[in-house]
Design a protein around this motif. Structure first.
Motif, PDB file in Angstrom:
ATOM      1  N   UNK A  25       0.836  -1.200   0.000  1.00  0.00           N
ATOM      2  CA  UNK A  25       0.000   0.000   0.000  1.00  0.00           C
ATOM      3  C   UNK A  25       0.870   1.249   0.000  1.00  0.00           C
ATOM      4  N   UNK A  26       1.943   1.220   0.795  1.00  0.00           N
ATOM      5  CA  UNK A  26       2.890   2.330   0.855  1.00  0.00           C
ATOM      6  C   UNK A  26       3.614   2.494  -0.487  1.00  0.00           C
ATOM      7  N   UNK A  27       4.056   1.377  -1.061  1.00  0.00           N
ATOM      8  CA  UNK A  27       4.789   1.419  -2.335  1.00  0.00           C
ATOM      9  C   UNK A  27       3.934   2.030  -3.429  1.00  0.00           C
ATOM     10  N   UNK A  28       2.686   1.604  -3.516  1.00  0.00           N
ATOM     11  CA  UNK A  28       1.795   2.127  -4.562  1.00  0.00           C
ATOM     12  C   UNK A  28       1.509   3.610  -4.341  1.00  0.00           C
ATOM     13  N   UNK A  29       1.449   4.013  -3.071  1.00  0.00           N
ATOM     14  CA  UNK A  29       1.236   5.432  -2.753  1.00  0.00           C
ATOM     15  C   UNK A  29       2.436   6.263  -3.215  1.00  0.00           C
ATOM     16  N   UNK A  30       3.656   5.736  -3.024  1.00  0.00           N
ATOM     17  CA  UNK A  30       4.855   6.442  -3.467  1.00  0.00           C
ATOM     18  C   UNK A  30       4.869   6.552  -4.985  1.00  0.00           C
ATOM     19  N   UNK A  31       4.565   5.454  -5.683  1.00  0.00           N
ATOM     20  CA  UNK A  31       4.596   5.452  -7.143  1.00  0.00           C
ATOM     21  C   UNK A  31       3.524   6.366  -7.743  1.00  0.00           C
ATOM     22  N   UNK A  32       2.424   6.518  -7.024  1.00  0.00           N
ATOM     23  CA  UNK A  32       1.312   7.323  -7.549  1.00  0.00           C
ATOM     24  C   UNK A  32       1.724   8.766  -7.768  1.00  0.00           C
ATOM     25  N   UNK A  33       2.588   9.282  -6.909  1.00  0.00           N
ATOM     26  CA  UNK A  33       3.025  10.675  -7.060  1.00  0.00           C
ATOM     27  C   UNK A  33       4.548  10.748  -7.016  1.00  0.00           C
ATOM     28  N   UNK A  44       5.049  12.164   7.446  1.00  0.00           N
ATOM     29  CA  UNK A  44       4.116  12.668   6.442  1.00  0.00           C
ATOM     30  C   UNK A  44       3.855  11.619   5.367  1.00  0.00           C
ATOM     31  N   UNK A  45       4.900  10.910   4.979  1.00  0.00           N
ATOM     32  CA  UNK A  45       4.742   9.854   3.985  1.00  0.00           C
ATOM     33  C   UNK A  45       3.865   8.739   4.529  1.00  0.00           C
ATOM     34  N   UNK A  46       4.082   8.377   5.791  1.00  0.00           N
ATOM     35  CA  UNK A  46       3.262   7.338   6.421  1.00  0.00           C
ATOM     36  C   UNK A  46       1.799   7.762   6.482  1.00  0.00           C
ATOM     37  N   UNK A  47       1.558   9.002   6.817  1.00  0.00           N
ATOM     38  CA  UNK A  47       0.190   9.511   6.910  1.00  0.00           C
ATOM     39  C   UNK A  47      -0.490   9.520   5.549  1.00  0.00           C
ATOM     40  N   UNK A  48       0.202   9.975   4.524  1.00  0.00           N
ATOM     41  CA  UNK A  48      -0.360  10.027   3.167  1.00  0.00           C
ATOM     42  C   UNK A  48      -0.741   8.635   2.667  1.00  0.00           C
ATOM     43  N   UNK A  49       0.053   7.641   3.041  1.00  0.00           N
ATOM     44  CA  UNK A  49      -0.198   6.272   2.582  1.00  0.00           C
ATOM     45  C   UNK A  49      -1.119   5.508   3.525  1.00  0.00           C
ATOM     46  N   UNK A  50      -1.459   6.131   4.667  1.00  0.00           N
ATOM     47  CA  UNK A  50      -2.308   5.504   5.683  1.00  0.00           C
ATOM     48  C   UNK A  50      -1.666   4.223   6.218  1.00  0.00           C
ATOM     49  N   UNK A  51      -0.375   4.312   6.522  1.00  0.00           N
ATOM     50  CA  UNK A  51       0.350   3.199   7.142  1.00  0.00           C
ATOM     51  C   UNK A  51       1.117   3.738   8.339  1.00  0.00           C
ATOM     52  N   UNK A  52       1.734   2.838   9.100  1.00  0.00           N
ATOM     53  CA  UNK A  52       2.487   3.252  10.277  1.00  0.00           C
ATOM     54  C   UNK A  52       3.899   3.698   9.901  1.00  0.00           C
ATOM     55  N   UNK A  53       4.517   4.462  10.793  1.00  0.00           N
ATOM     56  CA  UNK A  53       5.901   4.893  10.588  1.00  0.00           C
ATOM     57  C   UNK A  53       6.848   3.691  10.508  1.00  0.00           C
TER      58      UNK A  53
END
Length: 290
Positions: A25-33, A44-53
């Protein structure tokens, strides 16, 4: 960061199958933008991807980095590489120019580019893109940029023989919005866009996408922002010992697409070729030696 090694996007795509659900989920969030998504703080990255630090920390390590600071440092290097001017690229190469004749050095770089590019292309996605490109029921628009217009023209010239119902869009002209008047749901845009990505090309892609068109993108290893809109996106390695980037790998994919679409519709292509040859004979365009 050496321009010939894997980008962070490459690393993520290679590791997707090995990630946990949260990490994916985090990886796809990073690739999206990508790459802007990784430039903020870890939290901030964790929050945007809705995952834990801790999820971010674990995935960064799985990608081969000691920690988030090292991950970000390489991401910033990628951004600097994207924006390099021809003069800056030449200076960077010249500082560590290898020995040997330019013919050998250049060829080795191109072969390495081809090897890396083909190793990352999904054959099923490429086949699906060729099916779209060859579907004469869909209007096909082919778009290039300041340099890549030569690739677009080459593809267009061959597609004219293979199929009807297509348009070569001059993306650098102020008249390109006129082409969109006839574009609609299900039409296909083949777009070429490599670094330094052109604003006109992105705007054209956004407007075509909004009208329901499907986009096939040929881009570089860092990926044009158009990739977020593309149905199929093919990233080509372009770095060679030159002030300019190489189009050799992209041309390989273009010629492969031409051959594939031709084979998919050979009977139609053959009839069009025969008709075209008859026209050439009538106009005496080419010399006859028999």
């Amino acid at each position: 960061m050496s321009e010939n090694i894997l980008t962070i996007s490459d690393r993520i795509q290679h590791k997707l199958d090995d990630l946990t659900r949260a990490e994916r989920q985090l990886a796809l969030s990073i690739l999206e933008n990508y790459p802007a998504s990784g430039l903020g703080t870890l939290s901030a990255l964790a929050k945007d991807a809705d995952v834990s630090v801790p999820t971010v920390a674990r995935m960064v390590q799985k990608l081969g980095y000691k920690g988030y600071p090292e991950f970000q440092a390489e991401l910033r290097e990628e951004l600097r590489a994207k924006a390099k001017s021809p003069i800056a690229k030449h200076d960077t190469w010249a500082e560590a120019a290898p020995v040997g004749h330019m013919l050998n050095r250049f060829t080795e770089a191109v072969i390495d580019n081809i090897r890396h590019t083909l190793g990352q292309i999904d054959p099923a996605s490429f086949d699906a893109a060729c099916v779209l490109a060859g579907d004469a029921q869909r209007h096909l628009y082919i778009v290039g940029g300041r340099i890549t217009h030569t690739l677009a023209e080459y593809l267009f010239l061959h597609m004219q023989v293979i199929r009807p119902n297509l348009t070569h869009v001059q993306s650098t002209s102020n008249s390109w919005p006129h082409y969109l008047l006839n574009a609609g749901e299900g039409d296909v845009f083949i777009i070429f866009d490599v670094r330094r990505y052109e604003n006109n090309t992105l705007k054209l892609a956004e407007m075509a996408h909004a009208r329901g068109a499907k986009i096939i993108l040929f881009t570089d290893q860092w990926r044009s922002p158009v990739h977020q809109l593309a149905e199929h996106s093919f990233s080509n390695r372009i770095v060679v010992p030159s002030a300019w980037d190489s189009a050799a790998t992209t041309m390989l994919l273009v010629e492969t697409m031409i051959a594939s679409v031709q084979n998919l519709h050979w009977e139609r292509t053959k009839e069009r070729m025969e008709e075209l040859e008859d026209m050439f004979d009538q106009t005496r365009l080419f010399r006859k030696f028999t």
